[in-house]
Write a protein that holds these residues in place. Structure first.
Motif, PDB file in Angstrom:
ATOM      1  N   HIS A 101       0.720  -1.212  -0.012  1.00  0.00           N
ATOM      2  CA  HIS A 101       0.031  -0.186   0.094  1.00  0.00           C
ATOM      3  C   HIS A 101       0.965   1.347  -0.013  1.00  0.00           C
ATOM      4  O   HIS A 101       1.844   1.405   0.943  1.00  0.00           O
ATOM      5  CB  HIS A 101      -0.967  -0.067   1.007  1.00  0.00           C
ATOM      6  CG  HIS A 101      -1.755  -1.214   1.362  1.00  0.00           C
ATOM      7  ND1 HIS A 101      -2.986  -1.321   1.582  1.00  0.00           N
ATOM      8  CD2 HIS A 101      -1.330  -2.447   1.927  1.00  0.00           C
ATOM      9  CE1 HIS A 101      -3.502  -2.238   1.855  1.00  0.00           C
ATOM     10  NE2 HIS A 101      -2.374  -3.300   1.990  1.00  0.00           N
ATOM     11  N   THR A 102       0.758   1.900  -0.741  1.00  0.00           N
ATOM     12  CA  THR A 102       1.422   3.483  -0.939  1.00  0.00           C
ATOM     13  C   THR A 102       0.115   4.425  -0.527  1.00  0.00           C
ATOM     14  O   THR A 102      -0.786   4.624  -1.219  1.00  0.00           O
ATOM     15  CB  THR A 102       1.863   3.939  -2.196  1.00  0.00           C
ATOM     16  OG1 THR A 102       2.828   2.907  -2.331  1.00  0.00           O
ATOM     17  CG2 THR A 102       2.368   5.182  -2.056  1.00  0.00           C
ATOM     18  N   ILE A 103       0.174   5.265   0.812  1.00  0.00           N
ATOM     19  CA  ILE A 103      -1.147   6.074   0.886  1.00  0.00           C
ATOM     20  C   ILE A 103      -0.553   7.579   1.134  1.00  0.00           C
ATOM     21  O   ILE A 103       0.637   7.810   1.783  1.00  0.00           O
ATOM     22  CB  ILE A 103      -1.543   5.824   2.440  1.00  0.00           C
ATOM     23  CG1 ILE A 103      -1.969   4.143   2.299  1.00  0.00           C
ATOM     24  CG2 ILE A 103      -2.769   6.516   2.781  1.00  0.00           C
ATOM     25  CD1 ILE A 103      -2.154   3.744   3.845  1.00  0.00           C
ATOM     26  N   THR A 104      -0.899   8.529   0.280  1.00  0.00           N
ATOM     27  CA  THR A 104      -0.462   9.883   0.136  1.00  0.00           C
ATOM     28  C   THR A 104      -1.516  10.687   0.378  1.00  0.00           C
ATOM     29  O   THR A 104      -2.555  10.796  -0.124  1.00  0.00           O
ATOM     30  CB  THR A 104      -0.081   9.946  -1.361  1.00  0.00           C
ATOM     31  OG1 THR A 104       0.975   8.976  -1.783  1.00  0.00           O
ATOM     32  CG2 THR A 104       0.738  11.349  -1.584  1.00  0.00           C
ATOM     33  N   ALA A 105      -1.139  11.662   1.420  1.00  0.00           N
ATOM     34  CA  ALA A 105      -2.213  12.799   1.799  1.00  0.00           C
ATOM     35  C   ALA A 105      -1.813  13.888   1.007  1.00  0.00           C
ATOM     36  O   ALA A 105      -0.579  14.215   0.730  1.00  0.00           O
ATOM     37  CB  ALA A 105      -2.094  12.995   3.459  1.00  0.00           C
ATOM     38  N   SER A 106      -2.871  14.771   0.888  1.00  0.00           N
ATOM     39  CA  SER A 106      -2.553  16.156   0.066  1.00  0.00           C
ATOM     40  C   SER A 106      -3.564  17.258   0.871  1.00  0.00           C
ATOM     41  O   SER A 106      -4.004  16.757   1.889  1.00  0.00           O
ATOM     42  CB  SER A 106      -2.805  16.145  -1.307  1.00  0.00           C
ATOM     43  OG  SER A 106      -4.090  15.493  -1.733  1.00  0.00           O
ATOM     44  N   LYS A 107      -3.971  18.108  -0.037  1.00  0.00           N
ATOM     45  CA  LYS A 107      -4.634  19.151   0.579  1.00  0.00           C
ATOM     46  C   LYS A 107      -6.222  18.723   1.230  1.00  0.00           C
ATOM     47  O   LYS A 107      -6.404  19.098   2.370  1.00  0.00           O
ATOM     48  CB  LYS A 107      -5.058  20.266  -0.278  1.00  0.00           C
ATOM     49  CG  LYS A 107      -5.827  21.565   0.156  1.00  0.00           C
ATOM     50  CD  LYS A 107      -6.279  22.541  -0.818  1.00  0.00           C
ATOM     51  CE  LYS A 107      -6.822  23.754  -0.350  1.00  0.00           C
ATOM     52  NZ  LYS A 107      -7.243  24.375  -1.533  1.00  0.00           N
ATOM     53  N   ASP A 108      -6.757  17.909   0.545  1.00  0.00           N
ATOM     54  CA  ASP A 108      -8.206  17.540   0.740  1.00  0.00           C
ATOM     55  C   ASP A 108      -8.489  16.107   0.660  1.00  0.00           C
ATOM     56  O   ASP A 108      -9.761  15.686   0.447  1.00  0.00           O
ATOM     57  CB  ASP A 108      -9.190  18.484   0.305  1.00  0.00           C
ATOM     58  CG  ASP A 108      -9.255  18.546  -1.254  1.00  0.00           C
ATOM     59  OD1 ASP A 108      -8.422  17.887  -1.868  1.00  0.00           O
ATOM     60  OD2 ASP A 108     -10.367  19.364  -1.660  1.00  0.00           O
TER      61      ASP A 108
END
Length: 284
Positions: A101-108
């Motif tokens: 799993h690659t989990i990437t957070a950004s602005k919203d």
């Protein structure tokens, strides 16, 4: 003198730009420990906890003891960025399958990219999996009454039927199953014998997108996966869009992806964004 004025004006411009940047929301961050993914940000409740992952499941699950459906797995964190924006995990299933799993957070939003691989010489029964999103804080409710037939948090939840947003409780509301309460929605193309053993709605979702409104109705948390197995309103103030694996032949690799959005409560804008991110589901 003119040089000093120009320099001073440039300094003010830089200061103003920095002030504006600092005034903007910092965006979402993530952390993962002991099978729980936590998403934090400037939204109602301040955090979302997700049992990530609750279970990998075999087919034939709709009317069977839950313990016979679950494929045991272990989880390992491979890496995490210092700024909380990216996490890499690896699940190892008891049948030998690996899921990275690659989990990437950004602005919203939080983006999920999964690679499932079966390195063994046997067919894997890994058919679907459950990320269990706890939405009590976001919806301004509690989990103390989450096992009632229609708990307060469920009234904040929605899915799409015939292209229209339907808030729960949808009608009719199923109330019979091996385990009650709860509500399961099985999409077209998925065998109704292969979903969660909770009350199964006769309604068929037209979209993989589901979510809930915040306590003040001003924001939406929504989730979608491609491919997906079911939408599920659970019994611990949780909401599921459960992703589909569909089994893995010996040596087979499959790609799965998902998005979690935390956005203003503008439903048409959310739908447009979802349709851009998941064009396969629009075509279906």
């Amino acid at each position: 003198m003119r040089t000093i004025v120009v320099a001073f004006a440039a300094l003010i411009a830089l200061f103003d730009a920095g002030t504006l940047r600092s005034a903007e929301p910092a965006g979402l961050t993530t952390s993962w420990e002991k099978n729980y993914l936590t998403i934090r940000g400037e939204f109602p409740g301040g955090e979302l906890r997700i049992h990530y992952l609750e279970a990998y499941c075999r087919p034939g699950s709709t009317d069977r003891e839950w313990r016979e459906t679950v494929i045991p797995h272990t989880a390992e964190k491979l890496s995490a960025s210092d700024d909380g924006r990216m996490i890499q995990l690896r699940n190892k299933l008891a049948d030998g399958v690996f899921v990275e799993h690659t989990i990437t957070a950004s602005k919203d939003e939080v983006d999920f990219r999964l690679t499932a691989h079966n390195p063994t010489e046997k067919q894997s029964e890994a058919h679907w999996a459950q990320p269990c999103i706890r939405v009590d804080k976001f919806t301004g409710t509690t989990n103390t009454d989450a096992r009632t037939l229609v708990p307060p948090y469920a009234r904040k939840c929605f899915l799409f039927v015939d292209g229209n947003l339907q808030r729960m409780p949808t009608l009719p509301w199923a109330d019979k199953a091996r385990y009650v309460p709860g509500q399961v929605y099985c999409p077209k193309g998925v065998d109704r014998n292969d979903v969660n053993p909770r009350p199964l709605s006769e309604l068929v979702p037209s979209s993989g997108l589901c979510g809930c409104f915040s306590a003040d109705e001003k924001q939406i948390m929504a989730i979608a996966w491609e491919p997906y197995q079911e939408i599920f309103q659970g019994v611990i103030a949780c909401l599921h869009s459960d992703f589909r694996v569909g089994g893995l032949a010996p040596g087979e690799t499959k790609q799965i992806r998902g998005k979690l959005y935390i956005v203003p409560a503008d439903v048409p804008q959310l739908v447009a964004r979802y349709e851009k991110d998941f064009p396969e589901q629009v075509a279906k």
